[in-house]
Enzyme design. Structure first.
Site, mmCIF file in Angstrom:
data_model
loop_
_atom_site.group_PDB
_atom_site.id
_atom_site.type_symbol
_atom_site.label_atom_id
_atom_site.label_comp_id
_atom_site.label_asym_id
_atom_site.label_seq_id
_atom_site.Cartn_x
_atom_site.Cartn_y
_atom_site.Cartn_z
ATOM 1 C CD GLU A 196 -2.939 1.074 2.460
ATOM 2 O OE1 GLU A 196 -3.291 1.968 3.678
ATOM 3 O OE2 GLU A 196 -3.239 -0.159 2.321
ATOM 4 C CG ASP A 197 1.484 3.222 2.782
ATOM 5 O OD1 ASP A 197 0.802 3.640 2.086
ATOM 6 O OD2 ASP A 197 1.084 2.799 4.232
#
Length: 179
Positions: free
Chosen positions: A56-57
């Site tokens: 996600e990051d």
């Protein structure tokens, strides 16, 4: 495998900081993994705790996680990876729905993450006060809705006697933070 997951997460999150503090980001996945380890979860779940924010990051993908850690860890991480193309409300509703319908291991991964997030938030609020809400995409009211909805979703498919203790810690902290 757990040490490998920790090292992978450390490399993936290198240079990142938490939203509301100057703390290195990696301390969050390490604490999530520790919560899961202390609760007695199997290695794959603990590895997912280290890796839960990687796809996600960071520049790494779910395919990278599968290549390094296998399909089981990838699927656990995928269950908790937000689709950033969706609105905040859609992403958070998906997480609530996942907690309500997911397996105990998926619930545990998400709740361990949310518990650590709330502990960090509470600590920052004690230091800086209400200004902390300015660091988030959604303010107090939205965060209250989200965390209270997660706390309620925990109960779906779980008897009170069968839930890990940290589920109760999360629900108690939600109440303290938002009441």
């Amino acid at each position: 495998m757990m040490e490998k997951a920790k090292a992978f997460a450390e490399e993936a999150h290198r240079g990142q900081k938490r939203k509301s503090s100057n703390e290195d980001y990696i301390v969050h996945p390490i604490r999530v993994a520790e919560i899961l380890k202390e609760a007695g979860y199997r290695d794959a779940v603990i590895c997912a705790g280290y890796l839960h924010d990687v796809a996600e990051d960071t520049e790494y993908s779910l395919d990278d996680i599968e290549k390094e850690f296998g399909v089981t860890v990838k699927n656990l991480v995928a269950s908790h990876t937000e689709d950033k193309s969706k609105s905040w409300q859609e992403r958070k509703q998906h997480t609530i729905d996942t907690v309500a319908s997911g397996s105990e291991e998926i619930k545990a991964l998400i709740i361990a993450d949310k518990l650590d997030n709330l502990r960090s938030l509470k600590k920052e609020m004690d230091i800086h006060g209400e200004v902390v809400w300015n660091f988030f995409n959604a303010g107090y009211d939205s965060q209250k809705w989200y965390n209270e909805s997660i706390a309620k979703a925990i109960e779906t498919g779980h008897s009170k006697n069968g839930a890990p203790l940290f589920f109760f810690d999360y629900r108690k902290l939600v109440k303290q933070t938002f009441d």
